[in-house]
Design a protein around this motif. Sequence first.
Motif, short mmCIF file in Angstrom:
data_model
loop_
_atom_site.label_atom_id
_atom_site.label_comp_id
_atom_site.label_asym_id
_atom_site.label_seq_id
_atom_site.Cartn_x
_atom_site.Cartn_y
_atom_site.Cartn_z
N HIS A 1 0.86 -1.18 0.00
CA HIS A 1 0.00 0.00 0.00
C HIS A 1 0.89 1.23 0.00
O HIS A 1 2.12 1.12 0.20
N PRO A 2 0.36 2.42 -0.22
CA PRO A 2 1.18 3.63 -0.29
C PRO A 2 2.08 3.74 0.94
O PRO A 2 1.65 3.42 2.04
N PRO A 3 3.33 4.12 0.71
CA PRO A 3 3.96 4.64 -0.52
C PRO A 3 4.54 3.57 -1.43
O PRO A 3 5.29 3.89 -2.35
N TYR A 4 4.27 2.27 -1.18
CA TYR A 4 4.67 1.13 -2.00
C TYR A 4 6.16 0.78 -1.92
O TYR A 4 6.54 -0.34 -2.22
N VAL A 5 6.99 1.71 -1.54
CA VAL A 5 8.39 1.40 -1.24
C VAL A 5 8.75 2.13 0.06
O VAL A 5 8.48 3.33 0.19
N ALA B 1 13.25 0.50 8.54
CA ALA B 1 12.79 -0.78 9.08
C ALA B 1 11.39 -0.62 9.67
O ALA B 1 11.00 0.48 10.08
N PRO B 2 10.61 -1.70 9.74
CA PRO B 2 9.30 -1.63 10.39
C PRO B 2 9.43 -1.32 11.88
O PRO B 2 10.49 -1.47 12.48
N ILE B 3 8.31 -0.90 12.46
CA ILE B 3 8.25 -0.60 13.89
C ILE B 3 7.96 -1.88 14.68
O ILE B 3 7.14 -2.70 14.28
N VAL B 4 8.65 -2.03 15.80
CA VAL B 4 8.30 -3.08 16.75
C VAL B 4 7.73 -2.41 18.00
O VAL B 4 8.14 -1.30 18.35
N TRP B 5 6.79 -3.08 18.65
CA TRP B 5 6.19 -2.50 19.86
C TRP B 5 5.50 -3.57 20.69
O TRP B 5 5.21 -4.67 20.20
N ASP C 1 5.22 -5.79 5.86
CA ASP C 1 4.26 -5.19 4.93
C ASP C 1 3.46 -4.05 5.56
O ASP C 1 3.03 -3.14 4.86
N HIS C 2 3.23 -4.12 6.89
CA HIS C 2 2.23 -3.23 7.47
C HIS C 2 2.69 -2.39 8.66
O HIS C 2 2.01 -1.40 8.98
#
Length: 341
Positions: A138-142, A146-150, A199-200
Amino acid sequence: MRVTGRATTVSWIPTESVRNWLRGGFDLRVAHYDDPPRDVVSGTEELRALWLDDRFRFANLLTGWADFDGDEVTAGYGEDSGAFQGNTRLRLGAGTATFLGFSMPDLRAEPEIGQERVVLRQTVGGRTGVPLPRPVKHPPYVVWHAPIVWTTLQLTLTRDGGRQVELVGASAFPRHWVYDSDGHLMAKSGVTRIQDWMDHSFGDRTPWGDQDSPAMTVAAESAAERELSSAIMRGGQKPELLRLPEGTEVVRQGTEGTDVHLVLDGVLDVSVDGDPVAELGPGAVVGERAVLEGGRRSATVTARTPVRLARVPASALDLEALRSVAEEHRREERPSPENHG
């Protein structure tokens, strides 16, 4: 009367938890998996020492208090509440490079105050300083970072002195261990979904946007299982690693079996004569009774989620260790004294 308590999560990357192209850095030992955290984390100072020793990726420490003075109830968070965000150390050639982690602002809800209980809730997290460029759906597609961990912890303090700890939200990666107010390991996140995480878990799809992710937790395994799991993964015989989809029947009651399974990721349902009796998560050992009690499975075990398992023949394991696991399983199944009437 003042009631105090604490809740802690420690987040780490287990062996074999990374797949596909991400695994290359771990296989080359540029990046590293983590050893399992301790069973007991006694307090803030021990947690800080483990953090400085690079023993986990990040931790969430929530401390709080509640004063029950007749009809007047007040509450608040402890000054030591907050995140322990780890740094990332990569091996580059003959040396190492350290990339500082990036912490998100701590999120603390206003205490929920009632006459009989107080609820405190805290979210902490961040990301590594190492870039992780990747396409997303999904936007911005790139995305470059790194992803967030929480993790999101909830601590409930009650007028009678009770202290309840819950993991109510968490990123889908990595593994999160939950400790009670006395510092004992009590639960674990059950499922690691690294692709969903990549991805999310950025932007609005985090608690700092408008979304948290519910955490599927399971009770921590027994001490004997933790010892046996080390023997399975680091013993003389390399285990067979299995990835099974949701709904797979791992073992069936009444069938013959000589293998022992260690749950690496996911949640299993256990039933006897068709009745559910338990759920198992990471660190649990399956199949020891068939080895010790005549060679036939005593229960049916089914994958509630996709699972990763390590399978070894029982002949590769110490029988006394298997007996210890079986005895702890029996103890857990015995009715408590208050149920005897």
